[in-house]
Scaffold this motif. Structure first.
Motif, short mmCIF file in Angstrom:
data_model
loop_
_atom_site.label_atom_id
_atom_site.label_comp_id
_atom_site.label_asym_id
_atom_site.label_seq_id
_atom_site.Cartn_x
_atom_site.Cartn_y
_atom_site.Cartn_z
N THR A 1 -0.03 -8.02 17.03
CA THR A 1 0.09 -7.90 15.59
C THR A 1 -0.78 -6.75 15.12
O THR A 1 -1.88 -6.55 15.63
CB THR A 1 -0.38 -9.20 14.90
N LEU A 2 -0.29 -5.99 14.17
CA LEU A 2 -1.07 -4.89 13.62
C LEU A 2 -2.16 -5.43 12.69
O LEU A 2 -1.93 -6.34 11.92
CB LEU A 2 -0.17 -3.95 12.82
N THR A 3 -3.32 -4.82 12.76
CA THR A 3 -4.39 -5.09 11.80
C THR A 3 -4.10 -4.28 10.54
O THR A 3 -3.12 -3.51 10.50
CB THR A 3 -5.75 -4.66 12.37
N GLU A 4 -4.94 -4.40 9.55
CA GLU A 4 -4.78 -3.58 8.34
C GLU A 4 -4.83 -2.10 8.69
O GLU A 4 -4.00 -1.30 8.22
CB GLU A 4 -5.87 -3.93 7.32
N LYS A 5 -5.78 -1.72 9.53
CA LYS A 5 -5.90 -0.32 9.98
C LYS A 5 -4.63 0.10 10.72
O LYS A 5 -4.11 1.20 10.51
CB LYS A 5 -7.12 -0.18 10.89
N GLY A 6 -4.11 -0.77 11.56
CA GLY A 6 -2.89 -0.48 12.30
C GLY A 6 -1.68 -0.33 11.38
O GLY A 6 -0.83 0.53 11.60
N GLN A 7 -1.60 -1.18 10.35
CA GLN A 7 -0.49 -1.09 9.39
C GLN A 7 -0.54 0.22 8.63
O GLN A 7 0.49 0.88 8.46
CB GLN A 7 -0.53 -2.28 8.43
N GLU A 8 -1.72 0.59 8.15
CA GLU A 8 -1.86 1.85 7.40
C GLU A 8 -1.49 3.05 8.28
O GLU A 8 -0.74 3.93 7.86
CB GLU A 8 -3.29 2.02 6.90
N THR A 9 -2.02 3.05 9.49
CA THR A 9 -1.74 4.16 10.40
C THR A 9 -0.27 4.16 10.79
O THR A 9 0.36 5.22 10.84
CB THR A 9 -2.62 4.06 11.66
N GLY A 10 0.30 3.00 11.04
CA GLY A 10 1.72 2.90 11.40
C GLY A 10 2.62 3.41 10.29
O GLY A 10 3.60 4.11 10.57
N ARG A 11 2.29 3.08 9.05
CA ARG A 11 3.09 3.60 7.93
C ARG A 11 2.98 5.12 7.83
O ARG A 11 3.97 5.80 7.58
CB ARG A 11 2.67 2.93 6.62
N ALA A 12 1.78 5.65 8.03
CA ALA A 12 1.60 7.10 7.98
C ALA A 12 2.37 7.79 9.10
O ALA A 12 3.01 8.82 8.89
CB ALA A 12 0.11 7.44 8.06
N ILE A 13 2.33 7.21 10.29
CA ILE A 13 3.07 7.75 11.43
C ILE A 13 4.57 7.71 11.16
O ILE A 13 5.27 8.69 11.37
CB ILE A 13 2.73 6.97 12.72
N ALA A 14 5.06 6.59 10.67
CA ALA A 14 6.49 6.45 10.37
C ALA A 14 6.92 7.47 9.32
O ALA A 14 8.01 8.05 9.43
CB ALA A 14 6.80 5.03 9.91
N GLY A 15 6.08 7.71 8.33
CA GLY A 15 6.40 8.70 7.30
C GLY A 15 6.51 10.09 7.88
O GLY A 15 7.45 10.84 7.56
N LYS A 16 5.58 10.47 8.75
CA LYS A 16 5.64 11.79 9.39
C LYS A 16 6.89 11.91 10.25
O LYS A 16 7.56 12.93 10.25
CB LYS A 16 4.40 12.02 10.25
N ILE A 17 7.17 10.87 11.00
CA ILE A 17 8.35 10.89 11.87
C ILE A 17 9.62 11.01 11.03
O ILE A 17 10.50 11.81 11.34
CB ILE A 17 8.39 9.65 12.78
N ASP A 18 9.72 10.23 9.96
CA ASP A 18 10.91 10.29 9.09
C ASP A 18 11.11 11.69 8.52
O ASP A 18 12.23 12.20 8.49
CB ASP A 18 10.81 9.27 7.96
#
Length: 128
Positions: A90-107
């Protein structure tokens, strides 16, 4: 028809290089490497997954995913109830924030590359 196939494969290779570039260059601000990015991306997109499921999604071997998960756990990106291989991560809060930023860059990059690819195919079709 053969020319279209060749154009298509070249464009796919360009997209693949762009993905590797995102993982290598653009993710340096997060201090993450390619396999880390893949793990965070899929956990962000799909929710909790086991290490085995991540291996399948990331198309990485168990050892690479295991090392990535060890790093992500130690640095506060993911948690799991126990250390067993079949435990969901499960993602932590830090993981969720970073994951959203990564997904945005990828998109953004994928959208840009898709537009380039469509323009390349359109130009090729006009030339034929």
């Amino acid at each position: 028809m053969q020319q279209r196939f060749e154009t298509f494969t070249v464009l796919i290779a360009k997209i693949s290089r762009s993905i590797r570039r995102i993982k290598a260059e653009e993710m340096s601000e997060f201090h993450l490497k390619g396999p880390h990015v893949s793990c965070l991306y899929y956990l962000t997109q799909l929710g909790p997954l086991t290490a085995g499921q991540l291996c399948d999604r990331c198309e990485e071997d168990k050892a690479a995913v295991s090392r990535s998960l060890e790093y992500l756990e130690q640095n506060g990106y993911v948690t799991r109830p126990d250390k067993r291989y079949r435990s969901p991560l499960t993602l932590t809060e830090k993981g969720q924030e970073t994951g959203r930023a990564i997904a945005g860059k990828i998109d953004r990059l994928v959208e840009t590359e898709q537009m380039k690819a469509l323009n390349g195919v359109t130009e090729q079709l006009k030339a034929e």
